[in-house]
Design a protein around this motif. Structure first.
Motif, PDB file in Angstrom:
ATOM      1  N   LEU A   1       0.894  -1.358  -0.038  1.00 61.30           N
ATOM      2  CA  LEU A   1       0.036  -0.025   0.047  1.00 61.30           C
ATOM      3  C   LEU A   1       0.902   1.217  -0.053  1.00 61.30           C
ATOM      4  N   LYS A   2       2.136   1.328   0.378  1.00 63.90           N
ATOM      5  CA  LYS A   2       2.997   2.311   0.329  1.00 63.90           C
ATOM      6  C   LYS A   2       2.899   2.875  -1.078  1.00 63.90           C
ATOM      7  N   GLY A   3       2.994   2.115  -2.084  1.00 64.58           N
ATOM      8  CA  GLY A   3       3.032   2.755  -3.450  1.00 64.58           C
ATOM      9  C   GLY A   3       2.183   2.401  -4.112  1.00 64.58           C
ATOM     10  N   ARG A   4       0.997   2.206  -3.649  1.00 66.44           N
ATOM     11  CA  ARG A   4      -0.274   1.909  -4.489  1.00 66.44           C
ATOM     12  C   ARG A   4      -1.308   2.831  -4.263  1.00 66.44           C
ATOM     13  N   GLU A   5      -2.352   3.029  -5.183  1.00 66.28           N
ATOM     14  CA  GLU A   5      -3.359   4.099  -5.199  1.00 66.28           C
ATOM     15  C   GLU A   5      -4.526   3.230  -4.793  1.00 66.28           C
ATOM     16  N   VAL A   6      -5.056   3.825  -3.760  1.00 63.90           N
ATOM     17  CA  VAL A   6      -6.371   3.442  -2.995  1.00 63.90           C
ATOM     18  C   VAL A   6      -7.492   4.372  -2.913  1.00 63.90           C
ATOM     19  N   VAL A   7      -8.652   4.146  -2.800  1.00 67.78           N
ATOM     20  CA  VAL A   7     -10.019   4.828  -2.521  1.00 67.78           C
ATOM     21  C   VAL A   7     -10.287   4.424  -1.043  1.00 67.78           C
ATOM     22  N   ILE A   8     -10.578   5.533  -0.576  1.00 68.27           N
ATOM     23  CA  ILE A   8     -11.114   5.326   1.100  1.00 68.27           C
ATOM     24  C   ILE A   8     -12.445   6.047   1.044  1.00 68.27           C
TER      25      ILE A   8
ATOM     26  N   ARG B   1     -15.128  10.686   0.364  1.00 67.64           N
ATOM     27  CA  ARG B   1     -14.235   9.822  -0.401  1.00 67.64           C
ATOM     28  C   ARG B   1     -13.038  10.475  -0.817  1.00 67.64           C
ATOM     29  N   ILE B   2     -11.647   9.530  -0.352  1.00 68.85           N
ATOM     30  CA  ILE B   2     -10.432  10.093  -0.382  1.00 68.85           C
ATOM     31  C   ILE B   2      -9.865   9.180  -1.319  1.00 68.85           C
ATOM     32  N   GLN B   3      -8.828   9.750  -2.200  1.00 67.95           N
ATOM     33  CA  GLN B   3      -8.125   8.800  -3.190  1.00 67.95           C
ATOM     34  C   GLN B   3      -6.765   9.424  -3.144  1.00 67.95           C
ATOM     35  N   GLY B   4      -5.814   8.239  -2.973  1.00 63.12           N
ATOM     36  CA  GLY B   4      -4.338   8.906  -3.014  1.00 63.12           C
ATOM     37  C   GLY B   4      -3.535   7.577  -3.029  1.00 63.12           C
TER      38      GLY B   4
ATOM     39  N   MET C   1     -11.834   0.591   2.290  1.00 61.11           N
ATOM     40  CA  MET C   1     -10.663   1.002   1.426  1.00 61.11           C
ATOM     41  C   MET C   1     -10.103  -0.145   0.471  1.00 61.11           C
ATOM     42  N   TYR C   2      -9.915   0.209  -0.819  1.00 66.34           N
ATOM     43  CA  TYR C   2      -9.681  -0.537  -1.703  1.00 66.34           C
ATOM     44  C   TYR C   2      -8.824  -0.104  -2.793  1.00 66.34           C
ATOM     45  N   GLU C   3      -7.757  -1.146  -3.433  1.00 63.59           N
ATOM     46  CA  GLU C   3      -6.879  -0.588  -4.675  1.00 63.59           C
ATOM     47  C   GLU C   3      -7.910   0.150  -5.829  1.00 63.59           C
ATOM     48  N   THR C   4      -7.198   0.809  -6.328  1.00 57.52           N
ATOM     49  CA  THR C   4      -8.197   1.216  -7.563  1.00 57.52           C
ATOM     50  C   THR C   4      -8.150   0.372  -8.723  1.00 57.52           C
ATOM     51  N   GLY C   5      -7.570  -0.757  -8.696  1.00 49.75           N
ATOM     52  CA  GLY C   5      -7.761  -1.776  -9.633  1.00 49.75           C
ATOM     53  C   GLY C   5      -8.933  -2.729  -9.398  1.00 49.75           C
ATOM     54  N   LEU C   6      -9.445  -2.521  -8.227  1.00 47.90           N
ATOM     55  CA  LEU C   6     -10.393  -3.342  -7.746  1.00 47.90           C
ATOM     56  C   LEU C   6     -11.894  -2.653  -8.274  1.00 47.90           C
ATOM     57  N   GLU C   7     -12.757  -3.311  -8.668  1.00 44.71           N
ATOM     58  CA  GLU C   7     -14.112  -2.540  -9.438  1.00 44.71           C
ATOM     59  C   GLU C   7     -15.284  -2.728  -8.314  1.00 44.71           C
ATOM     60  N   ASN C   8     -15.662  -1.702  -7.847  1.00 44.18           N
ATOM     61  CA  ASN C   8     -16.832  -1.759  -7.010  1.00 44.18           C
ATOM     62  C   ASN C   8     -17.980  -1.548  -7.905  1.00 44.18           C
TER      63      ASN C   8
END
Length: 205
Positions: A38-45, A57-60, A105-112
Motif C-alpha cells: 500500500l505504500k506505493g499503490r493508489e487506493v480509494v477510501i 471519499r479520499i483517493q491517494g 478502502m480498496y485498490e483502484t484496480g478493484l471495481e466496486n
C-alpha cells in the motif's frame, strides 16, 4: 534399493513439512505484504452512513493504515483486552483519523460493481421477494464471468454499499477492532464496521 526408498521418503516428508509451515504463515505474510504494497499503490477510501450513502471519499497513493494504540483497553498488567477501533491513515503524507461509521478502502484496480448497479437500478423499490444479491448478479450481466467469488458488503444497518468479485479471495484479521482485510486476486480491500458475505459465484448464477 531400500536405501534409495528411505531417502525419497525423507525428501517427501521434508517437502510436506515445508508446505505445512508455509501454509501456517500464509495470513501473517499476506498482512505484511499488504502493509508494504500500500505504500506505493493508489487506493480509494470511502465512509458511509447507516443508509449506505457515501459521506466522504479520499483517493491517494502511499497509504499506511493502523489502529491508534492510545485507545487500546488494557488490564492491570498492561495486556490488551480490547483492540482500538480508532483508525489512523496517512495518505500521501497527510493524516486522517476515523472511528464509528462504516468504511472501506480498496485498490483502484478493484471495481466496486455496486456503484455501477446503483446508477441503473432504483434500489429503494427493489422487489423484496427476490434476494438482493441474486438480483444484482442477474442484472449486472457477466460480472461473474470467469470469477469464483462475490463479496457483498453492507452498512451496520444491513443496507448494501459495495460489491466486489474475484477468482482468488482470502480474508484475514487486522490489528484494528471490527475490521477485516481481504485479498481479491492479489489486490487489497479493507473493511471496517461493515457486515459482509462472501459467496461462491456458482451459488448465485
Amino acid at each position: 534399493m531400500k536405501s534409495n526408498s528411505f531417502r525419497i521418503s525423507l525428501i517427501i516428508t521434508a517437502i510436506l513439512g515445508l508446505l505445512f509451515l508455509s501454509g501456517c504463515n500464509f495470513f501473517s505474510n499476506e498482512v505484511g505484504k499488504m502493509k508494504e504494497a500500500l505504500k506505493g499503490r493508489e487506493v480509494v477510501i470511502q465512509t458511509y452512513d447507516e443508509d449506505s450513502n457515501i459521506i466522504d471519499r479520499i483517493q491517494g497513493k502511499s497509504v499506511s493504515i493502523g489502529a491508534d494504540k492510545k485507545f487500546d483497553l488494557t488490564d492491570s498488567e498492561g495486556k490488551t483486552v480490547e483492540k482500538s477501533s480508532v483508525i489512523g491513515f496517512t495518505v500521501g503524507g497527510e493524516s486522517v483519523v476515523h472511528v464509528g461509521s462504516s468504511l472501506i478502502m480498496y485498490e483502484t484496480g478493484l471495481e466496486n460493481v455496486f456503484e455501477e448497479y446503483s446508477k441503473k437500478v432504483d434500489i429503494e423499490n427493489i422487489d423484496r421477494s427476490v434476494p438482493f444479491v441474486n438480483r444484482l448478479v442477474n442484472d449486472m450481466k457477466n460480472i461473474t464471468t470467469g470469477k469464483s467469488k462475490v463479496i457483498l458488503i453492507r452498512s451496520q444497518s444491513g443496507k448494501p454499499l459495495a460489491t466486489f468479485v474475484g477468482d482468488k479471495v482470502s480474508y484475514f484479521a487486522t490489528d484494528i477492532d471490527k475490521s477485516t482485510g481481504i485479498l481479491i486476486d492479489g489486490q487489497y480491500l479493507f473493511i471496517y464496521r461493515c457486515d459482509y458475505t462472501i459467496y461462491d459465484a456458482s451459488l448465485l448464477n
